[in-house]
Design a protein around this motif. Structure first.
Motif, PDB file in Angstrom:
ATOM      1  N   ALA A 287      36.994  21.883  70.946  1.00 34.25           N
ATOM      2  CA  ALA A 287      36.539  21.358  72.239  1.00 34.25           C
ATOM      3  C   ALA A 287      36.257  22.503  73.205  1.00 34.25           C
ATOM      4  CB  ALA A 287      37.587  20.412  72.809  1.00 34.25           C
ATOM      5  N   ALA A 288      37.098  23.540  73.171  1.00 30.32           N
ATOM      6  CA  ALA A 288      36.868  24.706  74.030  1.00 30.32           C
ATOM      7  C   ALA A 288      35.587  25.433  73.633  1.00 30.32           C
ATOM      8  CB  ALA A 288      38.069  25.647  73.951  1.00 30.32           C
ATOM      9  N   LEU A 289      35.372  25.602  72.326  1.00 24.85           N
ATOM     10  CA  LEU A 289      34.174  26.303  71.858  1.00 24.85           C
ATOM     11  C   LEU A 289      32.901  25.519  72.126  1.00 24.85           C
ATOM     12  CD1 LEU A 289      35.558  27.742  68.500  1.00 24.85           C
ATOM     13  CD2 LEU A 289      34.889  29.050  70.528  1.00 24.85           C
ATOM     14  N   SER A 290      32.999  24.189  72.158  1.00 22.53           N
ATOM     15  CA  SER A 290      31.811  23.388  72.479  1.00 22.53           C
ATOM     16  C   SER A 290      31.396  23.604  73.932  1.00 22.53           C
ATOM     17  CB  SER A 290      32.084  21.912  72.217  1.00 22.53           C
ATOM     18  OG  SER A 290      33.020  21.388  73.146  1.00 22.53           O
ATOM     19  N   ARG A 291      32.346  23.957  74.766  1.00 22.17           N
ATOM     20  CA  ARG A 291      32.054  24.226  76.180  1.00 22.17           C
ATOM     21  C   ARG A 291      31.751  25.697  76.431  1.00 22.17           C
ATOM     22  NH1 ARG A 291      35.111  19.971  75.535  1.00 22.17           N
ATOM     23  NH2 ARG A 291      35.131  18.256  77.068  1.00 22.17           N
ATOM     24  N   GLU A 292      32.356  26.577  75.627  1.00 22.91           N
ATOM     25  CA  GLU A 292      32.174  28.024  75.802  1.00 22.91           C
ATOM     26  C   GLU A 292      32.181  28.678  74.424  1.00 22.91           C
ATOM     27  OE1 GLU A 292      34.628  31.624  77.927  1.00 22.91           O
ATOM     28  OE2 GLU A 292      34.695  29.642  78.895  1.00 22.91           O
ATOM     29  N   PRO A 293      31.028  28.706  73.748  1.00 18.97           N
ATOM     30  CA  PRO A 293      30.972  29.144  72.342  1.00 18.97           C
ATOM     31  C   PRO A 293      31.486  30.557  72.084  1.00 18.97           C
ATOM     32  CG  PRO A 293      28.947  28.023  72.952  1.00 18.97           C
ATOM     33  CD  PRO A 293      29.722  28.224  74.213  1.00 18.97           C
ATOM     34  N   ARG A 294      31.454  31.423  73.075  1.00 23.80           N
ATOM     35  CA  ARG A 294      31.871  32.809  72.862  1.00 23.80           C
ATOM     36  C   ARG A 294      33.280  33.085  73.397  1.00 23.80           C
ATOM     37  NH1 ARG A 294      28.201  35.958  70.902  1.00 23.80           N
ATOM     38  NH2 ARG A 294      29.262  37.848  71.609  1.00 23.80           N
ATOM     39  N   ASN A 295      34.042  32.041  73.624  1.00 27.11           N
ATOM     40  CA  ASN A 295      35.393  32.216  74.145  1.00 27.11           C
ATOM     41  C   ASN A 295      36.241  33.013  73.150  1.00 27.11           C
ATOM     42  OD1 ASN A 295      38.377  31.277  74.459  1.00 27.11           O
ATOM     43  ND2 ASN A 295      37.407  30.752  76.395  1.00 27.11           N
ATOM     44  N   GLY A 296      36.758  34.151  73.589  1.00 28.55           N
ATOM     45  CA  GLY A 296      37.480  35.041  72.690  1.00 28.55           C
ATOM     46  C   GLY A 296      38.792  34.472  72.186  1.00 28.55           C
ATOM     47  N   ALA A 297      39.563  33.847  73.062  1.00 30.89           N
ATOM     48  CA  ALA A 297      40.860  33.303  72.647  1.00 30.89           C
ATOM     49  C   ALA A 297      40.682  32.214  71.588  1.00 30.89           C
ATOM     50  CB  ALA A 297      41.599  32.751  73.861  1.00 30.89           C
ATOM     51  N   ALA A 298      39.701  31.328  71.797  1.00 30.03           N
ATOM     52  CA  ALA A 298      39.466  30.255  70.824  1.00 30.03           C
ATOM     53  C   ALA A 298      39.014  30.830  69.485  1.00 30.03           C
ATOM     54  CB  ALA A 298      38.417  29.287  71.369  1.00 30.03           C
ATOM     55  N   ARG A 299      38.169  31.838  69.521  1.00 34.63           N
ATOM     56  CA  ARG A 299      37.693  32.449  68.268  1.00 34.63           C
ATOM     57  C   ARG A 299      38.814  33.173  67.546  1.00 34.63           C
ATOM     58  NH1 ARG A 299      33.001  35.866  70.735  1.00 34.63           N
ATOM     59  NH2 ARG A 299      32.764  36.679  68.603  1.00 34.63           N
ATOM     60  N   TYR A 300      39.720  33.788  68.303  1.00 33.85           N
ATOM     61  CA  TYR A 300      40.863  34.437  67.658  1.00 33.85           C
ATOM     62  C   TYR A 300      41.726  33.392  66.944  1.00 33.85           C
ATOM     63  CZ  TYR A 300      45.612  35.984  67.061  1.00 33.85           C
ATOM     64  OH  TYR A 300      46.855  36.209  66.523  1.00 33.85           O
ATOM     65  N   TYR A 301      42.044  32.310  67.634  1.00 26.52           N
ATOM     66  CA  TYR A 301      42.902  31.282  67.039  1.00 26.52           C
ATOM     67  C   TYR A 301      42.222  30.599  65.852  1.00 26.52           C
ATOM     68  CZ  TYR A 301      46.624  31.385  70.558  1.00 26.52           C
ATOM     69  OH  TYR A 301      47.687  31.752  71.340  1.00 26.52           O
ATOM     70  N   MET A 302      40.911  30.444  65.904  1.00 22.85           N
ATOM     71  CA  MET A 302      40.208  29.863  64.751  1.00 22.85           C
ATOM     72  C   MET A 302      40.307  30.808  63.546  1.00 22.85           C
ATOM     73  SD  MET A 302      39.111  26.842  65.427  1.00 22.85           S
ATOM     74  CE  MET A 302      37.868  26.530  64.186  1.00 22.85           C
ATOM     75  N   GLY A 303      40.252  32.114  63.810  1.00 17.93           N
ATOM     76  CA  GLY A 303      40.443  33.079  62.730  1.00 17.93           C
ATOM     77  C   GLY A 303      41.843  32.987  62.151  1.00 17.93           C
ATOM     78  N   LEU A 304      42.828  32.799  63.014  1.00 21.14           N
ATOM     79  CA  LEU A 304      44.207  32.638  62.544  1.00 21.14           C
ATOM     80  C   LEU A 304      44.336  31.398  61.665  1.00 21.14           C
ATOM     81  CD1 LEU A 304      47.096  33.747  62.727  1.00 21.14           C
ATOM     82  CD2 LEU A 304      47.438  32.284  64.738  1.00 21.14           C
ATOM     83  N   MET A 305      43.679  30.319  62.069  1.00 14.00           N
ATOM     84  CA  MET A 305      43.695  29.105  61.255  1.00 14.00           C
ATOM     85  C   MET A 305      43.058  29.340  59.893  1.00 14.00           C
ATOM     86  SD  MET A 305      41.583  26.403  60.151  1.00 14.00           S
ATOM     87  CE  MET A 305      40.198  26.469  61.267  1.00 14.00           C
ATOM     88  N   LEU A 306      41.983  30.121  59.845  1.00 12.07           N
ATOM     89  CA  LEU A 306      41.318  30.420  58.577  1.00 12.07           C
ATOM     90  C   LEU A 306      42.239  31.234  57.662  1.00 12.07           C
ATOM     91  CD1 LEU A 306      37.770  31.254  59.979  1.00 12.07           C
ATOM     92  CD2 LEU A 306      38.337  29.329  58.488  1.00 12.07           C
TER      93      LEU A 306
END
Length: 407
Positions: free
Chosen positions: A244-263
């Motif tokens: 939901a955060a990335l849909s509003r701000e696709p380049r959000n660094g914190a969200a991208r970091y956590y998505m990497g952690l999930m991967l």
């Protein structure tokens, strides 16, 4: 079983070939002494020719022929004693063959046992991707992950008067279900107490009140609190908030970091490495996700089969990889003390050397998380004086004050 049969046959054949070569030695090949014998006989003929041409006299010729004849006899004796193996001791050859054969077989098994995966079949790329997808789809939910957490407060026991104030805040917002500022303040203070479950529940209420007006940071805060409550695990619910955060701000660094952690947690280190590598190169160097990435990206690269060298850390130094590893081994109290020490160092440096607006904002926010609101307010007041002629910088610092609950 088929794997062990095939590898056993290969090791046996290799050991057998090595043993045959050692036992038979130089069978069929010319022994070194035989070559020497042929050379000496040629030399003897050469002396006869030199004597006939008058190059040497008869006395020198006799002395030289006597020496060469002595060497011929010695070489001939070596040839006779060596037999087909050229003089190699047969017992030594057999013993060496047995030792090397056993070492070859045992070493191969030991090496595979150490570096391989006994009992596992061949995991092709498609099969590994399918396994990762299954791990992603069937992983524990937020409640299941929290149930596995050890008892106790990860932040240690807070001051009694602070707990009392937060209890009053809980009662106050319970009577005002639409109080946005109240629930925002409650979420921050519950997090400062280490009550991450109550904190994300309060943040969930913030999202409900804001509705469609909720920003990317609101969802990041919600996901962050859920991840803290689950001990660093990114649950399906936290992933939904991150998306939901990335849909509003696709380049959000914190969200991208956590998505990497999930991967990483679901078996896709290759995708995690690519995401973190981009984040690391994009910066900025003092972003809060940079140090966690630096602490983990080399392991992600190794698991993804990528040759990777961590780039040198530019500019401002944050916690090193050794600091992150040491923090993971500390008790909650020691970890809290280490964090306070880092915050204190940042405060001292800003007081003496100054710093960027991001650093001031991070210091204020850190004091808010630690529950030291008086210090946070003091830094905020000082920052307003430092950046009074720079409205854009002041807005950056103001964001830190808001995260600390000062506004």
């Amino acid at each position: 079983m088929l794997f062990w049969i095939i590898t056993g046959v290969i090791a046996f054949v290799a050991a057998a070939l090595l043993a045959v070569a050692l036992v038979r030695g130089r069978t069929g090949a010319e022994a070194p002494a035989a070559y020497d014998l042929r050379v000496y006989r040629d030399q003897l003929k050469e002396v006869e020719r030199d004597l006939a041409r008058g190059v040497i006299n008869a006395e020198d010729a006799e002395r030289t022929k006597a020496e060469i004849s002595r060497r011929i006899l010695a070489a001939d004796a070596q040839v006779q004693a060596g037999g087909e193996t050229g003089g190699q001791p047969e017992g030594l050859g057999r013993g060496l063959a047995i030792v090397l054969g056993m070492a070859l077989v045992a070493g191969s098994v030991g090496l595979y046992w150490s570096l391989g995966a006994p009992g596992y079949g061949d995991l092709g790329l498609k099969h590994r991707i399918d396994l990762a997808k299954d791990a992603h789809d069937t992983r524990p939910n937020q409640a299941e992950a929290e149930a596995q957490m050890p008892p106790g407060n990860p932040m240690g026991e807070p001051p009694a008067n602070y707990v009392e104030l937060v209890e009053k805040l809980r009662k106050a917002v319970a009577d005002r279900p639409g109080d946005l500022q109240g629930y925002q303040l409650l979420a921050r203070n519950e997090a400062a107490l280490g009550n991450f479950q109550q904190a994300y529940q309060a943040q969930q209420r913030v999202l409900s009140i804001k509705g469609d007006a909720a920003a990317a940071q609101d969802y990041i805060d919600y996901a962050d609190l859920m991840i803290l409550a689950a001990g660093g695990y990114v649950s399906p619910e936290a992933e939904t908030a991150l998306l939901a955060a990335l849909s509003r701000e696709p380049r959000n660094g914190a969200a991208r970091y956590y998505m990497g952690l999930m991967l990483i947690q679901t078996g896709r280190p290759d995708q995690a490495f690519r995401a973190w590598d981009r984040l690391l190169r994009e910066g900025p160097a003092d972003a809060p996700w940079i140090q966690p990435i630096r602490a983990q990206i080399e392991d992600a690269a190794m698991r993804a089969g990528v040759e990777y060298a961590l780039p040198p850390e530019p500019g401002l130094k944050g916690p090193s990889q050794e600091d992150m590893q040491a923090a993971g081994e500390m008790s909650a109290e020691d970890r809290q003390e280490m964090i306070r020490g880092m915050v204190s160092q940042l405060a001292d440096r800003l007081a003496t050397d100054g710093g960027t607006p991001d650093e001031w904002a991070r210091l204020i926010s850190a004091y808010g998380v630690l529950g030291e609101l008086d210090k946070a307010r003091s830094i905020w007041n000082e920052a307003q004086m430092v950046f009074k002629d720079r409205p854009d910088a002041l807005e950056t610092v103001r964001a830190g004050a808001q995260r600390a609950g000062l506004q």
